[in-house]
Enzyme design. Structure first.
Site, PDB file in Angstrom:
ATOM      1  N   GLN A 105       0.852  -1.201   0.000  1.00  0.00           N
ATOM      2  CA  GLN A 105       0.000   0.000   0.000  1.00  0.00           C
ATOM      3  C   GLN A 105       0.884   1.247   0.000  1.00  0.00           C
ATOM      4  OE1 GLN A 105      -2.331   1.495   3.381  1.00  0.00           O
ATOM      5  NE2 GLN A 105      -4.149   1.379   2.091  1.00  0.00           N
ATOM      6  N   HIS A 182      -3.248   4.203  -1.815  1.00  0.00           N
ATOM      7  CA  HIS A 182      -4.062   4.567  -0.645  1.00  0.00           C
ATOM      8  C   HIS A 182      -4.836   5.846  -0.943  1.00  0.00           C
ATOM      9  CE1 HIS A 182      -5.522   4.980   3.318  1.00  0.00           C
ATOM     10  NE2 HIS A 182      -4.446   4.705   4.019  1.00  0.00           N
ATOM     11  N   HIS A 185      -9.298   7.342   3.908  1.00  0.00           N
ATOM     12  CA  HIS A 185      -9.019   7.763   5.292  1.00  0.00           C
ATOM     13  C   HIS A 185      -8.456   9.168   5.497  1.00  0.00           C
ATOM     14  CE1 HIS A 185      -8.831   3.192   6.269  1.00  0.00           C
ATOM     15  NE2 HIS A 185     -10.052   3.636   6.124  1.00  0.00           N
ATOM     16  N   TYR A 187      -6.187  10.917   3.835  1.00  0.00           N
ATOM     17  CA  TYR A 187      -4.801  11.227   3.460  1.00  0.00           C
ATOM     18  C   TYR A 187      -4.787  11.953   2.105  1.00  0.00           C
ATOM     19  CZ  TYR A 187      -4.005   8.486   7.574  1.00  0.00           C
ATOM     20  OH  TYR A 187      -4.047   8.054   8.885  1.00  0.00           O
TER      21      TYR A 187
HETATM   22  C1  LIG Z   1      -3.615  -0.711  13.817  1.00  0.00           C
HETATM   23  C2  LIG Z   1      -4.313  -0.283  12.547  1.00  0.00           C
HETATM   24  C3  LIG Z   1      -3.563   0.238  11.510  1.00  0.00           C
HETATM   25  C4  LIG Z   1      -4.174   0.592  10.304  1.00  0.00           C
HETATM   26  N1  LIG Z   1      -3.403   1.034   9.275  1.00  0.00           N
HETATM   27  C5  LIG Z   1      -3.958   1.230   8.055  1.00  0.00           C
HETATM   28  C6  LIG Z   1      -3.155   1.540   6.933  1.00  0.00           C
HETATM   29  O1  LIG Z   1      -1.921   1.601   6.991  1.00  0.00           O
HETATM   30  N2  LIG Z   1      -3.781   1.744   5.747  1.00  0.00           N
HETATM   31  C7  LIG Z   1      -5.140   1.667   5.614  1.00  0.00           C
HETATM   32  O2  LIG Z   1      -5.671   1.856   4.511  1.00  0.00           O
HETATM   33  N3  LIG Z   1      -5.924   1.343   6.661  1.00  0.00           N
HETATM   34  C8  LIG Z   1      -5.367   1.103   7.855  1.00  0.00           C
HETATM   35  N4  LIG Z   1      -6.152   0.714   8.914  1.00  0.00           N
HETATM   36  C9  LIG Z   1      -7.564   0.383   8.664  1.00  0.00           C
HETATM   37  C10 LIG Z   1      -7.705  -1.130   8.389  1.00  0.00           C
HETATM   38  O3  LIG Z   1      -7.066  -1.509   7.179  1.00  0.00           O
HETATM   39  C11 LIG Z   1      -9.174  -1.564   8.318  1.00  0.00           C
HETATM   40  O4  LIG Z   1      -9.812  -0.932   7.239  1.00  0.00           O
HETATM   41  C12 LIG Z   1      -9.906  -1.225   9.608  1.00  0.00           C
HETATM   42  O5  LIG Z   1      -9.194  -1.747  10.725  1.00  0.00           O
HETATM   43  C13 LIG Z   1     -11.311  -1.792   9.618  1.00  0.00           C
HETATM   44  O6  LIG Z   1     -11.286  -3.197   9.392  1.00  0.00           O
HETATM   45  P1  LIG Z   1     -11.436  -4.236  10.616  1.00  0.00           P
HETATM   46  O7  LIG Z   1     -12.787  -3.963  11.234  1.00  0.00           O
HETATM   47  O8  LIG Z   1     -11.376  -5.589   9.944  1.00  0.00           O
HETATM   48  O9  LIG Z   1     -10.327  -3.993  11.567  1.00  0.00           O
HETATM   49  C14 LIG Z   1      -5.576   0.422  10.150  1.00  0.00           C
HETATM   50  C15 LIG Z   1      -6.333  -0.078  11.217  1.00  0.00           C
HETATM   51  C16 LIG Z   1      -5.717  -0.430  12.397  1.00  0.00           C
HETATM   52  C17 LIG Z   1      -6.566  -1.012  13.508  1.00  0.00           C
END
Ligand SMILES: Cc1cc2nc3c(=O)[nH]c(=O)nc-3n(C[C@H](O)[C@H](O)[C@H](O)COP(=O)(O)O)c2cc1C
Length: 375
Positions: A105, A182, A185, A187
């Site tokens: 990513q 990416h 979120h 960014y």
């Molecule tokens: C510790 C952590 C780090 C994350 N880092 C990223 C990231 O680097 N890039 C991104 O697109 N989303 C990031 N996310 C979002 C996750 O990819 C995911 O979309 C989000 O946790 C919701 O999915 P889940 O309910 O399965 O956890 C992060 C989430 C968490 C909890």
């Protein structure tokens, strides 16, 4: 897996994504872990990623910076220097050795940054010069103050597009199978797409078409560099993280889904509307179904998925793939646990972003190796 018809587990059925033969639909979501000291991926990531690799499984690496202006958090990896590219190689090799398919990513955080994380203490770049108000991260830890950004000049934008192009080439050089741009979120790409942020009056601001121009230029450049079959994008039209809401998220999501069709990219990865905030699920009447229908390639969803609703998403043809974040973070053998319907380890938010190379990173237990396979 799922050997007789009545017992088929939709998440564990094979899927062909372009040239990639996936043995199941349970994808490792991109997860920032802040353990890449000095923005260089570290050897401890070899174990972390290989623990989460299955033969024919798709993994998406944590958000990785495309340039020295792209960082917003300490110790997140980059892929713009030779040293970073070399450091990724053994990590990618380890995933490949176990038969995994690994996308990187790539991001620029834009205004989600501060002077201390920018070269020569300069202002972070953005679509705007509006700053962010200080925010609390999902794990409850206050994030350092954001510095007011500098609005990119129209003529600077091709250079930023070029950063993504070079980063994608570097990712292939490091051995990755592809990149995920990416665009989610709040960014940099999202700072252009969302009308709560973008207040430009040039060809990159105003209409929906103009606001999506920069992200689509990034897609085009990356596709031209490494080939459409190696490119995915992540979008979160409904999310409002980092003050990046939009007044018409459905129109935005649909416009992007339709525009992406012309590039023939490997996949479109969308975050569920219920994930308005990182790590919290909200009830919402919105759905990604219109985007799923509009996009002609592989459609991946993420955000708050359990085994049960992931299976339903696949069975209903609502999505082709489901990315799991927190459950995969805490369960290195998540596909196996889904196969067996085994209990899951709980995740510990306190250790998500610790810089410890072991704790909360590679010490989540696997199922006992003695557990027999049910089918
Ligand atoms: C510790 C952590 C780090 C994350 N880092 C990223 C990231 O680097 N890039 C991104 O697109 N989303 C990031 N996310 C979002 C996750 O990819 C995911 O979309 C989000 O946790 C919701 O999915 P889940 O309910 O399965 O956890 C992060 C989430 C968490 C909890």
């Amino acid at each position: 897996m799922g050997s007789n018809a009545e017992n088929v587990i939709p998440l564990l059925t094979p899927y062909k994504m372009g040239n990639f033969l996936l043995s199941h639909r349970v994808v490792l979501a991109p997860l920032t872990r802040q353990r890449s000291y000095g923005n260089v991926p570290q050897p401890h990531a070899i174990l972390y990623y290989s623990q989460r690799t299955t033969k024919g499984g798709l993994l998406i690496a944590e958000a990785t910076g495309v340039s020295d202006t792209s960082q917003g958090y300490p110790d997140t990896p980059g892929i713009w220097t030779k040293e970073q590219v070399e450091a990724w190689k053994p990590i990618v090799d380890a995933v490949h050795a176990k038969g995994g398919i690994f996308f990187c990513q790539i991001w620029n955080v834009g205004r989600v940054s501060n002077y201390g994380l920018q070269p020569n203490g300069q202002a972070p770049i953005s679509s705007t010069d509006k700053g962010l108000t200080p925010q609390i991260r999902a794990n409850g830890v206050p994030v350092a103050d954001f510095s007011p950004p500098r609005r990119l000049k129209t003529e600077e934008i091709p250079d930023i597009v070029n950063d993504f192009r070079i980063a994608s080439r570097n990712a292939i050089e490091a051995g990755f199978d592809g990149v995920e741009i990416h665009g989610a979120h709040g960014y940099l790409l999202d700072q252009f797409m969302k009308d709560q942020v973008n207040d430009r009056t040039d060809k990159y601001g105003g209409t929906l078409e103009n606001r999506c121009r920069f992200p689509l230029e990034v897609v085009e450049a990356v596709v031209n560099e490494i080939g459409a079959d190696r490119v995915g994008i992540r979008l979160s039209p409904f999310a409002a993280y980092m003050e990046s809401g939009d007044s018409n998220p459905e129109a935005l999501g649909l416009y992007m889904a339709e525009s992406l069709n012309k590039y023939g990219i490997a996949y479109c990865h969308m975050v569920e509307p219920r994930m308005k905030l990182v790590g919290e699920k909200f009830e919402t009447p919105h759905s990604l179904l219109p985007m799923r229908k509009a996009f002609k390639g592989t459609f991946m969803v993420a955000g708050g998925y359990t085994r049960e609703d992931g299976n339903k998403a696949i069975a209903d043809n609502y999505a082709d793939l489901v990315a799991y974040g927190r459950w995969f973070l805490a369960n290195p053998d998540l596909p196996k646990r889904f196969e067996l319907d085994a209990p899951l380890n709980k995740y510990d938010r306190e250790t998500f972003y610790l810089s410890d190379p072991i704790r909360g990173y590679v010490d989540y237990p696997f199922l006992e190796s003695s557990t027999s396979v049910s089918t």
